[in-house]
Motif scaffolding. Structure first.
Motif, mmCIF file in Angstrom:
data_model
loop_
_atom_site.group_PDB
_atom_site.id
_atom_site.type_symbol
_atom_site.label_atom_id
_atom_site.label_comp_id
_atom_site.label_asym_id
_atom_site.label_seq_id
_atom_site.Cartn_x
_atom_site.Cartn_y
_atom_site.Cartn_z
ATOM 1 N N LYS A 183 0.897 -1.072 0.073
ATOM 2 C CA LYS A 183 -0.034 0.004 -0.032
ATOM 3 C C LYS A 183 0.832 1.131 -0.037
ATOM 4 O O LYS A 183 0.339 2.172 -0.660
ATOM 5 C CB LYS A 183 -1.069 0.002 1.209
ATOM 6 C CG LYS A 183 -1.982 1.136 1.192
ATOM 7 C CD LYS A 183 -2.772 0.970 2.238
ATOM 8 C CE LYS A 183 -3.709 -0.279 2.387
ATOM 9 N NZ LYS A 183 -5.000 -0.381 3.479
ATOM 10 N N GLN A 188 -1.730 -1.894 -6.314
ATOM 11 C CA GLN A 188 -2.934 -2.616 -6.138
ATOM 12 C C GLN A 188 -3.057 -3.709 -6.967
ATOM 13 O O GLN A 188 -2.765 -3.287 -8.285
ATOM 14 C CB GLN A 188 -4.157 -1.603 -6.346
ATOM 15 C CG GLN A 188 -5.493 -2.364 -5.998
ATOM 16 C CD GLN A 188 -5.915 -2.467 -4.909
ATOM 17 O OE1 GLN A 188 -5.328 -2.091 -3.599
ATOM 18 N NE2 GLN A 188 -6.954 -3.416 -4.348
ATOM 19 N N ASP A 415 -7.309 -5.450 1.269
ATOM 20 C CA ASP A 415 -7.177 -4.131 0.895
ATOM 21 C C ASP A 415 -6.233 -3.756 -0.343
ATOM 22 O O ASP A 415 -6.432 -2.516 -0.817
ATOM 23 C CB ASP A 415 -6.839 -3.289 2.150
ATOM 24 C CG ASP A 415 -7.827 -3.208 3.285
ATOM 25 O OD1 ASP A 415 -9.129 -3.543 3.006
ATOM 26 O OD2 ASP A 415 -7.479 -2.963 4.220
#
Length: 464
Positions: A183, A188, A415
């Motif tokens: 992150k 991503q 995430d």
């Protein structure tokens, strides 16, 4: 109908063939087993020098990976490897595995055919702790990447490899920090592939056709603690109900109140995907789950092997009370480990257990490890890549979505990854399933060769 429903059990129980050939890749996996990268629950017992020695082993045997790609050490012992793609506009993809293994249960060392950390190859099998969980997963990816680099392959899409060092004790220092670092770097992934799925050969339901189980979700993990305090004293003057009796009654109520079975999305999708490849009456059952789903779930719930696929389970795992045989304990404590189906949460489970226990003198607390994972798209690109890769090695195979009843590091990457799939392309037998985290863990050499081939295909097809 019951007779045919019971044919489902072997799907989840597994049978397979074995390969006999040996090669250099198998020797490298055997060597990897010899590093005692053991995760103990008591972290003070962990010998972290073994992890550093394992890093040196990887650098020695996969030099192109470590010189041509971007390799970063995270939390001292985990590895994050970035393989830049030729088209930076494409969203990256990610492959994960872990380098740690579970300990050998004290007293079982001599039950192994070969010492657990000797990495012996015999009769077409690689023996040792980690050959199934999960050094075979990590090394198959390294074998695939190294060979593709040697061939001059350049992915269009960036690839991330995230290799944690403490998955067996929850991944809180490995995968959690790897995800945080991903992150931080502004990355991503469109999808990721972790451990937790495999191939079954010669399923009774699909004779002669390998079945690839790709876990698109995993159950949640929750431990509930029940405790009570009461009058102690000498055992010659016992109270009407002591702490052990009170707590035992509460546990009995919990054990006698199992969750009702139900088909959740990943399990329903598994049967629907299998349906076109089965004969009647199984095909009718699987194609009409709106009608047969309740009966199917009830039948699966009757067998411990398949019950975990259709219900949130409760296992009484610990009970502690007393310090001496003639002293009534003033405190008693027990732990119940739950594995949660999608749709259940820690809060809903605790609320249900509170109602079942129904005793104000029994305190209920919990330490939620994780709720059930999100359910990934089994019609998405990542699943398609796995299916295509398997088809290159096993053209006759059927690849289906499934539910993982255990937990993996993949939950920590939610995430930073849009979809999480759990699949390593090795074939397993029932004997091997029983040896995972147990005695005589092994992998067939031929299966490992095919696993590397599937990993190569996933890297090539997944980065187009």
């Amino acid at each position: 109908m019951r007779r045919y429903l019971l044919l489902l059990i072997p799907i989840l129980s597994l049978t397979s063939g074995a390969g006999q050939a040996g090669n250099a890749a198998a020797e490298r996996l055997a060597e990897a087993v010899r590093f005692k990268t053991i995760s103990y629950q008591d972290r003070s017992r962990i010998d972290y020098s073994e992890f550093l020695r394992f890093h040196d082993f990887l650098k020695s045997h996969y030099p192109r990976v470590f010189t041509e790609l971007d390799v970063e050490t995270v939390s001292n012992y985990s590895l994050l490897i970035l393989w830049p793609g030729s088209d930076p506009q494409l969203t990256p993809v990610m492959f994960t595995a872990h380098m740690d293994v579970v300990p050998i249960e004290p007293g079982t060392e001599t039950d192994w055919d070969y010492p657990a950390f000797e990495g012996v190859i015999d009769n077409g099998r690689i023996y040792g702790r980690g050959t199934l969980d999960d050094k075979q997963g990590l090394l198959s990816l390294m074998e695939a990447a190294e060979s593709l680099l040697e061939e001059g392959f350049t992915p269009r899409r960036t690839v991330l490899f995230a290799f944690g060092h403490d998955e067996e004790i929850s991944g809180l220092h490995g995968a959690v920090n790897l995800a945080a670092r991903i992150k931080e770097r502004g990355l991503q992934s469109a999808w990721m592939i972790d451990e937790g799925g495999f191939l079954i050969a010669d399923s009774p339901l699909l004779p002669g056709r390998p079945l690839g189980l790709v876990s698109v979700a995993e159950k949640g993990y929750l431990t509930v603690t029940l405790s009570t305090r009461g009058e102690g004293g000498h055992s010659s003057r016992p109270p009407a109900t002591g702490t052990i009796g009170r707590l035992s009654a509460a546990l009995e109520r919990v054990e006698n109140s199992p969750y009702p079975p139900r088909l959740v999305g990943p399990v329903q999708a598994m049967f629907e995907t299998i349906a076109p490849h089965t004969d009647q009456p199984q095909r009718f059952i699987f194609e009409n789950l709106w009608l047969t789903g309740g009966l199917l779930a009830s039948q699966l719930a009757e067998d411990p092997v398949t019950s975990s696929f259709v219900r949130t389970t409760a296992a009484l795992t610990m009970f502690n009370a007393g310090v001496k045989e003639n002293v009534i304990p003033q405190y008693a404590e027990a732990k119940i480990n739950f594995r949660l189906l999608p749709g259940d949460t820690a809060d809903t489970v605790v609320a249900r257990i509170t109602d079942i226990v129904d005793d104000p003198l029994v305190d209920i607390s919990y330490d939620a490890w994780s709720d059930p994972s999100p359910v990934s798209d089994h019609t998405g690109d990542g699943f398609a890549v796995i299916s295509e890769a398997v088809a290159e090695v096993y053209p006759e195979a059927i690849v289906v979505p499934s539910l993982l009843v255990a937990t993996t590091d993949s939950r920590h990457y939610v995430d930073v990854s849009d979809n999480q799939y759990r699949f390593h392309g090795n074939r397993l037998s029932m004997e091997q399933v029983n040896s995972m985290h147990g005695t005589n863990e092994f992998l067939d050499v031929e299966s490992y060769e095919d696993m590397i081939s599937i990993a190569r295909q996933m890297l090539k097809k997944g980065t187009r």
